[in-house]
Design an enzyme around this catalytic site. Sequence first.
Site, mmCIF file in Angstrom:
data_model
loop_
_atom_site.group_PDB
_atom_site.id
_atom_site.type_symbol
_atom_site.label_atom_id
_atom_site.label_comp_id
_atom_site.label_asym_id
_atom_site.label_seq_id
_atom_site.Cartn_x
_atom_site.Cartn_y
_atom_site.Cartn_z
ATOM 1 N N HIS A 51 -1.897 -3.305 -6.866
ATOM 2 C CA HIS A 51 -2.523 -2.941 -5.594
ATOM 3 C C HIS A 51 -4.035 -3.204 -5.607
ATOM 4 O O HIS A 51 -4.793 -2.482 -6.257
ATOM 5 C CB HIS A 51 -2.237 -1.458 -5.299
ATOM 6 C CG HIS A 51 -2.662 -1.015 -3.944
ATOM 7 N ND1 HIS A 51 -3.315 0.155 -3.689
ATOM 8 C CD2 HIS A 51 -2.543 -1.623 -2.736
ATOM 9 C CE1 HIS A 51 -3.571 0.271 -2.405
ATOM 10 N NE2 HIS A 51 -3.112 -0.804 -1.796
ATOM 11 N N SER A 72 0.837 -1.208 0.000
ATOM 12 C CA SER A 72 0.000 0.000 0.000
ATOM 13 C C SER A 72 0.866 1.250 0.000
ATOM 14 O O SER A 72 0.371 2.338 -0.257
ATOM 15 C CB SER A 72 -0.868 0.043 1.256
ATOM 16 O OG SER A 72 -1.660 -1.107 1.344
ATOM 17 N N ASN A 84 -5.196 5.797 -1.773
ATOM 18 C CA ASN A 84 -4.848 6.131 -0.388
ATOM 19 C C ASN A 84 -4.327 7.561 -0.234
ATOM 20 O O ASN A 84 -4.449 8.153 0.834
ATOM 21 C CB ASN A 84 -3.838 5.137 0.175
ATOM 22 C CG ASN A 84 -4.516 3.816 0.510
ATOM 23 O OD1 ASN A 84 -5.682 3.790 0.876
ATOM 24 N ND2 ASN A 84 -3.791 2.716 0.367
ATOM 25 N N GLU A 135 -5.062 -0.906 -8.665
ATOM 26 C CA GLU A 135 -4.092 0.103 -9.102
ATOM 27 C C GLU A 135 -2.857 -0.602 -9.649
ATOM 28 O O GLU A 135 -2.330 -1.510 -9.004
ATOM 29 C CB GLU A 135 -3.672 0.999 -7.921
ATOM 30 C CG GLU A 135 -4.721 2.025 -7.537
ATOM 31 C CD GLU A 135 -4.266 2.900 -6.377
ATOM 32 O OE1 GLU A 135 -4.254 4.125 -6.524
ATOM 33 O OE2 GLU A 135 -3.925 2.355 -5.311
HETATM 34 P P1 NAD Z 1 -2.181 -9.669 6.991
HETATM 35 O O1 NAD Z 1 -1.436 -9.332 8.231
HETATM 36 O O2 NAD Z 1 -3.623 -10.025 7.069
HETATM 37 O O3 NAD Z 1 -1.439 -10.879 6.225
HETATM 38 C C1 NAD Z 1 -0.064 -10.947 6.012
HETATM 39 C C2 NAD Z 1 0.325 -12.410 5.871
HETATM 40 O O4 NAD Z 1 1.693 -12.466 5.434
HETATM 41 C C3 NAD Z 1 0.238 -13.222 7.186
HETATM 42 O O5 NAD Z 1 -0.578 -14.358 6.986
HETATM 43 C C4 NAD Z 1 1.703 -13.605 7.451
HETATM 44 O O6 NAD Z 1 1.844 -14.887 8.066
HETATM 45 C C5 NAD Z 1 2.265 -13.597 6.050
HETATM 46 N N1 NAD Z 1 3.726 -13.490 5.981
HETATM 47 C C6 NAD Z 1 4.563 -12.742 6.766
HETATM 48 N N2 NAD Z 1 5.842 -12.934 6.392
HETATM 49 C C7 NAD Z 1 5.820 -13.821 5.361
HETATM 50 C C8 NAD Z 1 6.843 -14.421 4.572
HETATM 51 N N3 NAD Z 1 8.128 -14.147 4.754
HETATM 52 N N4 NAD Z 1 6.459 -15.302 3.603
HETATM 53 C C9 NAD Z 1 5.151 -15.603 3.407
HETATM 54 N N5 NAD Z 1 4.147 -15.065 4.138
HETATM 55 C C10 NAD Z 1 4.476 -14.184 5.102
HETATM 56 O O7 NAD Z 1 -1.951 -8.417 6.017
HETATM 57 P P2 NAD Z 1 -2.862 -7.925 4.779
HETATM 58 O O8 NAD Z 1 -3.843 -6.923 5.271
HETATM 59 O O9 NAD Z 1 -3.315 -9.115 4.021
HETATM 60 O O10 NAD Z 1 -1.769 -7.110 3.939
HETATM 61 C C11 NAD Z 1 -0.888 -7.744 3.047
HETATM 62 C C12 NAD Z 1 -0.366 -6.721 2.059
HETATM 63 O O11 NAD Z 1 -1.462 -6.125 1.351
HETATM 64 C C13 NAD Z 1 0.407 -5.561 2.683
HETATM 65 O O12 NAD Z 1 1.474 -5.213 1.841
HETATM 66 C C14 NAD Z 1 -0.631 -4.439 2.723
HETATM 67 O O13 NAD Z 1 -0.077 -3.154 2.690
HETATM 68 C C15 NAD Z 1 -1.382 -4.723 1.446
HETATM 69 N N6 NAD Z 1 -2.750 -4.173 1.368
HETATM 70 C C16 NAD Z 1 -3.585 -4.241 2.457
HETATM 71 C C17 NAD Z 1 -4.888 -3.739 2.354
HETATM 72 C C18 NAD Z 1 -5.845 -3.824 3.527
HETATM 73 O O14 NAD Z 1 -6.897 -3.153 3.502
HETATM 74 N N7 NAD Z 1 -5.569 -4.615 4.534
HETATM 75 C C19 NAD Z 1 -5.338 -3.184 1.140
HETATM 76 C C20 NAD Z 1 -4.470 -3.164 0.039
HETATM 77 C C21 NAD Z 1 -3.173 -3.668 0.176
#
Ligand code: NAD
Length: 291
Positions: A140, A119, A190, A152
Amino acid sequence: MDIKTVGVVGAGQMGNGIAHVFALAGFEVLLNDISQEALDKAMARIEKNLERQVSREKISEAEKAAALSRIRTTTTLSELGTSDLIVESATERETVKQAIFEDLLPHLKPETILTTNTSSISITRLATRTDRPEKFMGFHFMNPVPVMQLVELIRGIATDEATYKTLLKVVEKLGKTAASAEDFPAFIVNRILMPMINEAVYTLYEGVGNVRSIDESLKLGANHPMGPLELADFIGLDTCLAIMNVLHEGLADTKYRPCPLLTKYVEAGWLGRKTQRGFYDYRGETPVPTR
Ligand code: NAD
């Protein structure tokens, strides 16, 4: 390049949705996480969300079964090496993402395209840690992925036209709409959304309105489907704060300073829906404003 197989790294909130939409669109998906528990939870979540689409008659029972059969899970990152496309969606920490790409590199096909669902982290900077900055892009997705129409696409300085065009076709195959953004802090959605949420928190902090009046005002006065504080709770207040910090630091403009009240909620561990408390308290039958 014709993309058929997709490796998704990280099976959290976003990763499960990304695996869901790719599998439903006919791609073979290999979903990876460091935690087996996260993978099991993700598969249960995908099945539940597909079932909801069946009950709303958006997809058939056969399409649900076919999508599920196209997703495999693994805790071994190197198995993703044979994928045509990688979508990294692990924890939002630069060192975590760098380590994932570094560990993947020796196992990748030369033509594999690398993308990240970050993000806020610089696409150009992440790309320099790989052997193929020209085949690296920001991809994204919005939350919840199966519901939200927009994706995006962010080109780093070195991303080539062929990679960008390939991803445009992938987005089309997913049945989604792409918006192209340049690689500057927080991209488009964002960059606009977070300062609005932050301003809503300032409006609360300064006593101009309370939680309910602020949310009602934007819903009824600006036709927003959710109020900004309700939306902040949905996204996660820690995520909102992290993105405001990226805007503040990356653009060096005081108009992006995070509201002290937002910081205070995060310090309290009141992060929104995921911790059951934020601008609303979700522990009872209906959400109750906390201010
Ligand atoms: P989350 O915390 O729900 O999930 C992250 C996952 O990554 C966890 O299951 C964790 O175990 C895993 N992980 C950590 N290290 C790892 C590794 N080395 N190898 C494999 N897996 C690993 O987070 P999320 O909300 O799903 O966010 C994930 C990404 O998406 C981030 O970059 C975030 O910025 C982006 N994002 C989030 C949103 C939102 O609204 N939450 C929206 C758009 C983008």
